[in-house]
Enzyme design. Structure first.
Site, PDB file in Angstrom:
ATOM      1  N   HIS A   1     -26.587  36.194   9.966  1.00  0.00           N
ATOM      2  CA  HIS A   1     -25.285  35.989   9.233  1.00  0.00           C
ATOM      3  C   HIS A   1     -24.002  35.780  10.167  1.00  0.00           C
ATOM      4  O   HIS A   1     -24.093  36.368  11.050  1.00  0.00           O
ATOM      5  CB  HIS A   1     -25.267  37.063   8.219  1.00  0.00           C
ATOM      6  CG  HIS A   1     -26.191  37.172   6.979  1.00  0.00           C
ATOM      7  ND1 HIS A   1     -26.302  38.104   6.385  1.00  0.00           N
ATOM      8  CD2 HIS A   1     -27.057  36.129   6.635  1.00  0.00           C
ATOM      9  CE1 HIS A   1     -27.443  37.880   5.487  1.00  0.00           C
ATOM     10  NE2 HIS A   1     -27.842  36.595   5.767  1.00  0.00           N
TER      11      HIS A   1
ATOM     12  N   GLU B   1     -18.229  31.198  10.867  1.00  0.00           N
ATOM     13  CA  GLU B   1     -17.996  30.255  12.048  1.00  0.00           C
ATOM     14  C   GLU B   1     -16.975  29.249  11.776  1.00  0.00           C
ATOM     15  O   GLU B   1     -16.901  28.709  10.757  1.00  0.00           O
ATOM     16  CB  GLU B   1     -19.543  29.787  12.409  1.00  0.00           C
ATOM     17  CG  GLU B   1     -19.473  28.854  13.473  1.00  0.00           C
ATOM     18  CD  GLU B   1     -21.032  28.407  13.560  1.00  0.00           C
ATOM     19  OE1 GLU B   1     -21.824  28.919  14.176  1.00  0.00           O
ATOM     20  OE2 GLU B   1     -21.201  27.029  13.336  1.00  0.00           O
TER      21      GLU B   1
ATOM     22  N   HIS C   1     -22.198  32.302   6.197  1.00  0.00           N
ATOM     23  CA  HIS C   1     -23.643  32.435   5.950  1.00  0.00           C
ATOM     24  C   HIS C   1     -23.997  33.988   5.726  1.00  0.00           C
ATOM     25  O   HIS C   1     -23.749  34.678   6.585  1.00  0.00           O
ATOM     26  CB  HIS C   1     -24.349  31.926   7.053  1.00  0.00           C
ATOM     27  CG  HIS C   1     -25.699  31.987   6.872  1.00  0.00           C
ATOM     28  ND1 HIS C   1     -26.626  31.923   8.014  1.00  0.00           N
ATOM     29  CD2 HIS C   1     -26.545  32.300   5.830  1.00  0.00           C
ATOM     30  CE1 HIS C   1     -27.939  31.966   7.712  1.00  0.00           C
ATOM     31  NE2 HIS C   1     -28.074  32.112   6.441  1.00  0.00           N
TER      32      HIS C   1
ATOM     33  N   HIS D   1     -30.023  29.240  -0.331  1.00  0.00           N
ATOM     34  CA  HIS D   1     -31.201  28.841   0.347  1.00  0.00           C
ATOM     35  C   HIS D   1     -32.474  30.165   0.017  1.00  0.00           C
ATOM     36  O   HIS D   1     -33.513  29.653   0.619  1.00  0.00           O
ATOM     37  CB  HIS D   1     -30.992  28.427   1.589  1.00  0.00           C
ATOM     38  CG  HIS D   1     -30.702  29.170   2.696  1.00  0.00           C
ATOM     39  ND1 HIS D   1     -29.361  28.737   3.521  1.00  0.00           N
ATOM     40  CD2 HIS D   1     -30.667  30.407   3.190  1.00  0.00           C
ATOM     41  CE1 HIS D   1     -29.152  29.862   4.216  1.00  0.00           C
ATOM     42  NE2 HIS D   1     -29.809  30.895   4.053  1.00  0.00           N
ATOM     43  N   ASN D   2     -32.216  30.962  -0.540  1.00  0.00           N
ATOM     44  CA  ASN D   2     -33.348  31.959  -0.977  1.00  0.00           C
ATOM     45  C   ASN D   2     -33.033  32.495  -2.487  1.00  0.00           C
ATOM     46  O   ASN D   2     -32.379  33.239  -2.965  1.00  0.00           O
ATOM     47  CB  ASN D   2     -33.006  33.278  -0.260  1.00  0.00           C
ATOM     48  CG  ASN D   2     -33.707  33.357   1.139  1.00  0.00           C
ATOM     49  OD1 ASN D   2     -33.893  32.408   1.687  1.00  0.00           O
ATOM     50  ND2 ASN D   2     -33.847  34.388   1.631  1.00  0.00           N
TER      51      ASN D   2
ATOM     52  N   HIS E   1     -33.046  24.661   5.693  1.00  0.00           N
ATOM     53  CA  HIS E   1     -32.152  25.497   5.661  1.00  0.00           C
ATOM     54  C   HIS E   1     -31.327  25.799   7.038  1.00  0.00           C
ATOM     55  O   HIS E   1     -30.294  26.249   6.926  1.00  0.00           O
ATOM     56  CB  HIS E   1     -32.351  26.635   4.932  1.00  0.00           C
ATOM     57  CG  HIS E   1     -32.928  27.698   5.676  1.00  0.00           C
ATOM     58  ND1 HIS E   1     -33.865  27.507   6.581  1.00  0.00           N
ATOM     59  CD2 HIS E   1     -32.576  28.976   5.872  1.00  0.00           C
ATOM     60  CE1 HIS E   1     -34.317  28.556   7.195  1.00  0.00           C
ATOM     61  NE2 HIS E   1     -33.469  29.620   6.749  1.00  0.00           N
TER      62      HIS E   1
END
Length: 482
Positions: free
Chosen positions: A208, A211, A239, A331-332, A406
């Site tokens: 995670h 950025e 993220h 993405h999960n 992903h």
DNA sequence: ATGTAC
């Protein structure tokens, strides 16, 4: 368990491979791998492909068990995997979603150019680090208890917007508008709620991050324009997921499902594939809790956006402008969607674990502004390399139940990475390349570029397969990690 | 990924 060897894998088209159903008698559908030969060779030695084959044994699985080119080993299911099961009687399996329910990424675009931000990068990095708590178990400034937590779990991102984190316009640019309607806080344990009570607005640890990047290259002018991306422009990538709350939801429901499984006569090659029929009591309990945890994650990312905006304003003032939300995608997660299968179009429960939804142009799930372009698919690379913005393409519906990769995908375990990487040295090397990294040495070592596959190769594979189109490449300038 | 092991 029979190991998958290269001879067992047939090439069926460029970058698409298949392990036929005949490989093992308990497979209900074939297993398919999206990869080029290099990426395929890399996964022959680990458990990714055995896990892919195991998933092909799930009750009610349709068409094929699938992995994306960024695949690596996970709990039961491989990470980078997609499995669609028949609605409503097919399996729902927490292992097909992952412990970090609705782990996902969101991308903001600024009005500033690379040069304007480079001058203030040290200050910006410090400010982001101060505004956004990170690290294992770390809490943030907001506390949500009892009824208020239930509201978070029901409303998702909107809860944060109502409290001043971001604006109403953001909602249309979040998958499902940042809220899954089937969420029911009643199926989220007190322990899960307690673990999440002070974690809104925090990124956690592992892969995670928050950025700061600049757009290094544009591949598709028209879609880039639609998304509002220009070369040299600075963007912010976030993220993270549902933190301790989602983890506890997974733990609780995996435990109760394991106890319930014999009742449904389900037998599987790996106990980590624990599942029950979607329309069973335990299946529905988990689904409602999973949706609630997904909403928590969207709320979390929305609060983090608020922290990023604060840092941005502190450093760049009013002239720095707003940070428009380009898109936020999970993405999960598992979703009930309609896809074409061997039965024709039908409802399926799509499990995406380390796989991003990638709906092509014309999908009614897209915000109006992106209807012709297709869904933004945000691919975070590793710390020192680069990330990508892709657009979902029509073939994703045909090949992958509307899904894509992903990220870069791990190639080394966290432990292996820690052994190989000297974090202080890496941090200095990145600084010399113009990338500032804030985070624990442990986090930096585990997330070193060497621990990941080549993201360029992964992205070229999905583009050549036709499931997504390259839009822009992002280069990191500063990274905040746990 | 995760109050880093039921």
């Amino acid at each position: 368990m029979k190991k998958v060897k290269k001879d067992d894998i047939q090439k069926i088209e460029e970058y698409l491979w298949e392990i036929p159903k005949s490989f093992r008698e308990d497979m209900r559908v074939p297993a398919r791998i999206l990869a080029n030969e290099t990426l395929l060779d890399d996964i022959l030695d680990d458990r990714s492909l055995s896990q892919l084959v195991n998933v092909a044994c799930l009750p009610g699985i349709k068409k094929a068990s699938l992995v994306m080119p960024d695949v690596h080993e996970g709990y039961g299911f491989p990470i980078g995997g997609v499995a669609a099961t028949a609605h409503p009687e097919g399996a729902i399996s927490p292992g097909g979603i992952g412990y970090d329910i609705n782990c996902g990424v969101r991308l903001h675009v600024s009005k500033l150019q690379r040069e304007e931000v480079e001058n203030r990068l040290e200050d910006l990095t410090k400010e982001l680090n101060a505004q956004i708590p990170s690290g294992m178990g770390k809490g943030g400034p907001i506390k949500v208890y009892a009824d208020e937590m239930d509201e978070v779990l029901t409303k998702g991102a909107e809860w944060a917007i109502e409290r001043g984190y971001g604006s109403k316009e953001d909602l249309q640019f979040i998958e499902n508008n940042g809220r899954l309607p089937f969420a029911d806080p009643g199926y989220v344990s007190a322990m899960a709620k307690n673990r999440g009570a002070d974690q809104l607005g925090t990124i956690g640890s592992g892969n995670h991050f928050v950025e700061v990047d600049y757009v290094e290259e544009i591949y598709d002018d028209i879609i880039a324009q639609t998304y509002g991306l220009q070369k040299g422009q600075v963007v912010v990538l976030i993220h993270t997921g549902s933190r301790g709350l989602g983890h506890q939801v997974a733990t609780d429901h995996i435990r109760s499902m394991m106890a319930a499984m014999p009742k449904y006569g389900i037998q599987l090659p790996d106990r980590e594939l624990t599942c029950v029929p979607f329309n069973s009591e335990e299946g529905q309990d988990y689904f409602k809790a999973m949706c609630a945890a997904a909403n928590f994650a969207w709320c979390n990312r929305q609060v983090i956006s608020g922290g990023v905006a604060n840092a941005w304003q502190t450093v760049f003032g009013k002239d720095g402008g707003q940070l428009r939300l380009l898109y936020d995608v999970a993405h999960n997660i598992a979703k009930v969607e309609t896809h074409t299968t061997e039965d024709g179009p039908r409802k399926v429960i799509v499990h995406r674990k380390g796989a991003t939804r990638a709906f092509g142009p014309g999908s009614d799930e897209l915000p109006e502004a992106y209807a012709k372009a297709g869904q933004p698919v945000i691919i975070p690379g590793s710390m020192g390399t680069c990330s990508y913005v892709l657009a979902g393409a029509p073939k994703s519906e045909e090949m992958t139940f509307g899904s894509c990769c992903h990220g870069a995908g791990r190639r080394l375990s966290r432990t292996a990475a820690k052994k190989q990487v000297n974090a202080p040295v890496l941090k200095q090397e990145l600084r010399e390349k113009g990338i500032l990294v804030e985070g624990s040495y442990r986090g930096i070592a585990e997330e070193a570029p060497i621990a990941y596959k080549d993201v360029d190769l992964v992205v070229d594979t999905v583009e050549t397969s036709g499931i997504a189109k390259k839009v822009a490449k992002l280069k990191p300038m500063a990274v905040i990690k746990g």
